[in-house]
Write a protein that holds these residues in place. Structure first.
Motif, short mmCIF file in Angstrom:
data_model
loop_
_atom_site.label_atom_id
_atom_site.label_comp_id
_atom_site.label_asym_id
_atom_site.label_seq_id
_atom_site.Cartn_x
_atom_site.Cartn_y
_atom_site.Cartn_z
N ASP A 1 -9.63 7.51 4.25
CA ASP A 1 -10.15 6.18 4.56
C ASP A 1 -11.61 6.26 4.99
O ASP A 1 -12.45 5.44 4.60
CB ASP A 1 -9.33 5.53 5.69
N TRP B 1 8.64 0.63 0.06
CA TRP B 1 7.24 1.01 0.29
C TRP B 1 6.28 0.24 -0.62
O TRP B 1 5.21 -0.18 -0.18
CB TRP B 1 7.06 2.52 0.08
N PHE C 1 5.97 -3.03 0.87
CA PHE C 1 5.23 -2.90 2.14
C PHE C 1 3.73 -2.86 1.88
O PHE C 1 2.95 -3.57 2.53
CB PHE C 1 5.69 -1.62 2.85
N PHE C 2 3.32 -2.02 0.92
CA PHE C 2 1.88 -1.91 0.63
C PHE C 2 1.34 -3.18 -0.02
O PHE C 2 0.21 -3.60 0.26
CB PHE C 2 1.62 -0.69 -0.27
N ALA D 1 2.23 -6.15 0.59
CA ALA D 1 2.02 -7.12 1.68
C ALA D 1 0.71 -6.86 2.41
O ALA D 1 0.16 -7.76 3.04
CB ALA D 1 3.19 -7.07 2.66
N GLN D 2 0.20 -5.63 2.30
CA GLN D 2 -1.09 -5.28 2.92
C GLN D 2 -2.24 -5.30 1.91
O GLN D 2 -3.31 -4.77 2.18
CB GLN D 2 -0.99 -3.89 3.55
N GLN D 3 -1.98 -5.91 0.76
CA GLN D 3 -2.99 -6.02 -0.30
C GLN D 3 -3.42 -4.66 -0.84
O GLN D 3 -4.57 -4.46 -1.24
CB GLN D 3 -4.24 -6.79 0.20
N ILE D 4 -2.50 -3.71 -0.83
CA ILE D 4 -2.78 -2.38 -1.38
C ILE D 4 -2.00 -2.22 -2.68
O ILE D 4 -0.78 -2.38 -2.71
CB ILE D 4 -2.36 -1.27 -0.39
#
Length: 281
Positions: free
Chosen positions: A45, A71, A74-75, A77-80
């Motif tokens: 990061d 997963w 999950f990602f 939802a975090q815009q990943i």
């Protein structure tokens, strides 16, 4: 048990990646689908900053499919952007170039607007911890054996540019672990899945962690693999049961705990206990 592993070539790799960043369009961050959080290097990061990124959950064929789907959600939802892939078989690998093109479309449209009729190939940096499958993925993308591969961490020692058709150029880097694991469990998960060289580990400690995890999340598989009627709460008793059932004995018929530890970790890494996920959303 404290696990640390930061050879000199990893520190050098961090410096070199930082220097090459201005040449990069997009970052492919490769993680182990069995431990997608524990195998994310927080240094990445810091190094790649605001570059577009695709997270690749490699070895998805070895991970619990239900947990992997959790997963991905999950990602998302975090815009990943996250893709589950298996670089060994090639499953999911074709998506990578298409997703990268979509993420970089605005950049290349600006280039076309400036009169550049043929935008150059996308330049991607591929990063990840040791033994996560970077070289195998590169060979799969390129369609030929270019990058050296191995089943032990630390095979790639230098950076190299690799052409993948006309659309993509990859910068391969050595696997980079971070200097200190703040959470001891992260080190144990990395050790369990083979990201850290066994030669620097106390394998009994790693096996104790793995067996306790399996007893909670995959008890039926544990009982089936080692023919256990029940799972003893006492870890020494569990080692004894497995050692006797699987013939991990020293002179005089005494259970050899080192052999039990090696057996359990080998069984986990070769999927004898099925598809396992050690990180959970």
């Amino acid at each position: 048990m404290t696990i640390q592993w930061f050879p000199g070539h990893m520190a050098k790799a961090k410096r070199e990646v930082t220097e090459k960043l201005k040449l990069i369009d997009i970052v492919f961050e490769l993680v182990d689908a069995r431990i997608p959080i524990s195998s994310r290097n927080p240094l990445i990061d810091e190094i790649v900053a605001n570059k577009p990124r695709i997270m690749l959950l490699n070895k998805a064929d070895m991970a619990d499919p239900d947990v992997t789907k959790q997963w991905i959600d999950f990602f998302a939802a975090q815009q990943i952007e996250a893709l589950a892939i298996d670089s060994q078989s090639g499953a999911g690998v074709k998506q990578i170039v298409e997703v990268a093109k979509e993420k970089l479309r605005p950049k290349f449209e600006k280039m076309l607007a400036k009169g550049i009729k043929r935008p150059r190939a996308m330049r991607a940096l591929i990063v990840g911890i040791p033994n996560v499958g970077k070289s195998t993925l590169i060979n799969r993308l390129a369609g030929k054996h270019i990058a050296k591969t191995g089943d032990t961490p630390g095979v790639t020692k230098a950076q190299q540019w690799i052409k993948v058709g006309k659309e993509l150029e990859l910068l391969d880097t050595p696997g980079i672990l971070w200097p200190k694991f703040e959470d001891e469990e992260v080190g144990l998960k990395l050790a369990t899945t083979g990201a850290i060289k066994d030669t620097i580990l106390n394998l009994q400690d790693v096996a104790v962690y793995a067996l306790r995890f399996l007893a909670i999340y995959y008890p039926d598989r544990l009982k089936e693999r080692y023919v256990l009627s029940h799972i003893p709460e006492d870890i020494v008793q569990l080692f004894d049961e497995i050692g006797k059932k699987r013939g991990c004995l020293a002179a005089g018929g005494v259970v050899d705990y080192d052999k039990v530890a090696e057996l359990v970790l080998r069984d986990i890494r070769t999927e004898k206990l099925g598809r396992l996920s050690f990180d959970r959303p």
